[in-house]
Write an enzyme that holds these catalytic residues in place. Structure first.
Site, mmCIF file in Angstrom:
data_model
loop_
_atom_site.group_PDB
_atom_site.id
_atom_site.type_symbol
_atom_site.label_atom_id
_atom_site.label_comp_id
_atom_site.label_asym_id
_atom_site.label_seq_id
_atom_site.Cartn_x
_atom_site.Cartn_y
_atom_site.Cartn_z
ATOM 1 N N LEU A 10 46.715 34.056 42.400
ATOM 2 C CA LEU A 10 48.083 34.165 41.879
ATOM 3 C C LEU A 10 48.637 35.589 42.030
ATOM 4 O O LEU A 10 49.502 35.857 42.868
ATOM 5 C CB LEU A 10 48.098 33.724 40.407
ATOM 6 C CG LEU A 10 49.436 33.754 39.684
ATOM 7 C CD1 LEU A 10 50.457 32.846 40.345
ATOM 8 C CD2 LEU A 10 49.252 33.329 38.219
ATOM 9 N N ASP A 11 48.071 36.498 41.222
ATOM 10 C CA ASP A 11 48.575 37.872 41.222
ATOM 11 C C ASP A 11 48.281 38.539 42.566
ATOM 12 O O ASP A 11 47.127 38.621 42.981
ATOM 13 C CB ASP A 11 47.908 38.642 40.074
ATOM 14 C CG ASP A 11 48.266 40.114 40.093
ATOM 15 O OD1 ASP A 11 49.395 40.429 40.490
ATOM 16 O OD2 ASP A 11 47.412 40.944 39.732
ATOM 17 N N LYS A 45 42.635 45.314 39.309
ATOM 18 C CA LYS A 45 43.216 44.117 39.940
ATOM 19 C C LYS A 45 42.142 43.059 40.198
ATOM 20 O O LYS A 45 41.067 43.383 40.691
ATOM 21 C CB LYS A 45 43.883 44.476 41.265
ATOM 22 C CG LYS A 45 45.200 45.179 41.098
ATOM 23 C CD LYS A 45 45.881 45.366 42.449
ATOM 24 C CE LYS A 45 47.182 46.108 42.313
ATOM 25 N NZ LYS A 45 47.789 46.414 43.614
ATOM 26 N N ILE A 47 40.180 41.330 38.363
ATOM 27 C CA ILE A 47 39.059 41.120 37.434
ATOM 28 C C ILE A 47 39.581 40.557 36.099
ATOM 29 O O ILE A 47 40.776 40.591 35.830
ATOM 30 C CB ILE A 47 38.221 42.412 37.221
ATOM 31 C CG1 ILE A 47 39.070 43.534 36.622
ATOM 32 C CG2 ILE A 47 37.594 42.852 38.533
ATOM 33 C CD1 ILE A 47 38.268 44.764 36.244
ATOM 34 N N ARG A 49 40.369 39.881 32.029
ATOM 35 C CA ARG A 49 41.043 40.742 31.037
ATOM 36 C C ARG A 49 40.041 41.673 30.330
ATOM 37 O O ARG A 49 40.288 42.870 30.199
ATOM 38 C CB ARG A 49 41.769 39.868 30.024
ATOM 39 C CG ARG A 49 42.737 40.632 29.156
ATOM 40 C CD ARG A 49 43.396 39.698 28.150
ATOM 41 N NE ARG A 49 44.046 38.568 28.783
ATOM 42 C CZ ARG A 49 44.500 37.499 28.134
ATOM 43 N NH1 ARG A 49 44.395 37.418 26.830
ATOM 44 N NH2 ARG A 49 45.073 36.503 28.792
ATOM 45 N N ALA A 117 42.131 34.297 38.163
ATOM 46 C CA ALA A 117 41.381 34.783 36.992
ATOM 47 C C ALA A 117 42.248 34.823 35.738
ATOM 48 O O ALA A 117 41.736 34.971 34.622
ATOM 49 C CB ALA A 117 40.855 36.199 37.278
ATOM 50 N N SER A 118 43.546 34.647 35.891
ATOM 51 C CA SER A 118 44.454 34.866 34.760
ATOM 52 C C SER A 118 44.472 33.700 33.774
ATOM 53 O O SER A 118 44.551 32.534 34.167
ATOM 54 C CB SER A 118 45.879 35.095 35.272
ATOM 55 O OG SER A 118 46.756 35.189 34.166
ATOM 56 N N ASN A 120 46.956 33.418 31.846
ATOM 57 C CA ASN A 120 48.400 33.170 31.723
ATOM 58 C C ASN A 120 48.957 32.426 32.938
ATOM 59 O O ASN A 120 50.179 32.344 33.114
ATOM 60 C CB ASN A 120 49.140 34.506 31.575
ATOM 61 C CG ASN A 120 48.727 35.251 30.314
ATOM 62 O OD1 ASN A 120 48.859 34.719 29.213
ATOM 63 N ND2 ASN A 120 48.207 36.462 30.451
ATOM 64 N N LYS A 147 35.309 36.168 39.557
ATOM 65 C CA LYS A 147 35.115 36.602 40.943
ATOM 66 C C LYS A 147 34.362 37.941 40.923
ATOM 67 O O LYS A 147 34.648 38.748 40.044
ATOM 68 C CB LYS A 147 36.466 36.793 41.645
ATOM 69 C CG LYS A 147 37.340 35.545 41.697
ATOM 70 C CD LYS A 147 38.769 35.907 42.111
ATOM 71 C CE LYS A 147 39.711 34.747 41.886
ATOM 72 N NZ LYS A 147 41.127 35.070 42.104
ATOM 73 N N GLU A 171 43.752 35.492 49.254
ATOM 74 C CA GLU A 171 43.311 36.443 48.225
ATOM 75 C C GLU A 171 43.743 37.868 48.547
ATOM 76 O O GLU A 171 43.731 38.262 49.716
ATOM 77 C CB GLU A 171 41.776 36.443 48.180
ATOM 78 C CG GLU A 171 41.169 35.812 46.983
ATOM 79 C CD GLU A 171 41.407 36.548 45.659
ATOM 80 O OE1 GLU A 171 41.211 35.900 44.627
ATOM 81 O OE2 GLU A 171 41.796 37.750 45.629
#
Ligand code: B16
Ligand code: MG
Length: 213
Positions: A10-11, A45, A47, A49, A117-118, A120, A147, A171
């Site tokens: 995503l990010d 980035k 990883i 929270r 990984a988020s 949100n 990851k 990615e």
């Protein structure tokens, strides 16, 4: 076309939320009394929270200063700052080529998965109005291992019943590319080659990927 599924981080791949993660961590660092730069944010980035919080505290020289409970409160505080930005997020912040790529995949009957990984992720997909494109959404709430462990990608493929060699992963982080390659998925690095050398292909955005190759 040899791929049956595309798995998207995503990010950094669909949207640049890294700048909002940075601003959230910076507010926490300011409160704790140390500076935190955009360059230092690079290491956070991709990883989880809590892993990002540990790195931030190390940067501030506070690596051993807090209990687990205090750290959980700090992670929640940062997430509160982050959500203030995310609640303002609009479709115009989608990165180049995303919607066109999803439309092409749909027509070609290639399945679409999220592997992020988020925690949100669902909220962000909603804000961007792209949730309906996804056949499966695997995020930080569902996986036990972060990851470079491939769990987030294998869970996507397993839920769809598609073998790993027929999946292509998009990615922007080295850890994510390592995860994809570890299970024989094609790994497309989004960004600059110098950071993503192990990728099978490098593209500036998802729209640049040539599906027929
Ligand atoms: P949250 P991705 C990752 O998203 C971010 O790159 C990373 O910076 C962040 O720490 C992680 O999500 C967790 O995010 O605090 O929202 O649960 O690149 O895997 O899509
Ligand atoms: Mg990413």
């Amino acid at each position: 076309m040899k791929y049956r599924c595309g798995i998207f981080d995503l990010d950094g791949v669909l949207v640049d939320t890294a700048k909002y993660h940075y601003l959230g961590w910076k507010k926490l660092a300011d409160r704790l009394g140390f500076s935190f730069t955009v360059q230092q944010n690079e290491a956070l980035k991709g990883i989880s929270r809590m892993a990002a919080l540990d790195l931030l505290l190390e940067i501030g020289g506070l690596g051993d200063a807090f209990s687990q409970q205090e750290k959980e409160q700090m992670a929640a505080e940062k997430n509160g700052y982050y959500l203030e930005y995310i609640n303002q997020l609009g479709e115009e912040e989608l990165l180049l080529g995303v919607t066109e790529t999803f439309e092409r995949m749909r027509k070609a009957r290639i399945r679409i998965a999220l592997g992020s990984a988020s925690k949100n992720a669902r909220l962000i997909l909603k804000r961007l109005h792209i949730e309906e494109y996804f056949d499966v959404v695997i995020d930080g709430n569902l996986v036990k291992k972060a990851k470079p462990d491939p769990e987030v990608f294998t869970m996507s493929a397993d839920r769809l019943g598609i073998c790993y060699s027929q999946c292509v992963v998009f990615e922007d982080s080295l850890a994510g590319l390592q995860a994809a390659k570890a299970v024989g998925m094609t790994a497309v690095g989004i960004g600059e080659r110098e950071n993503l050398r192990i990728a099978d292909y490098i593209c500036r955005n998802v729209g640049e990927f040539v599906w027929e190759q």
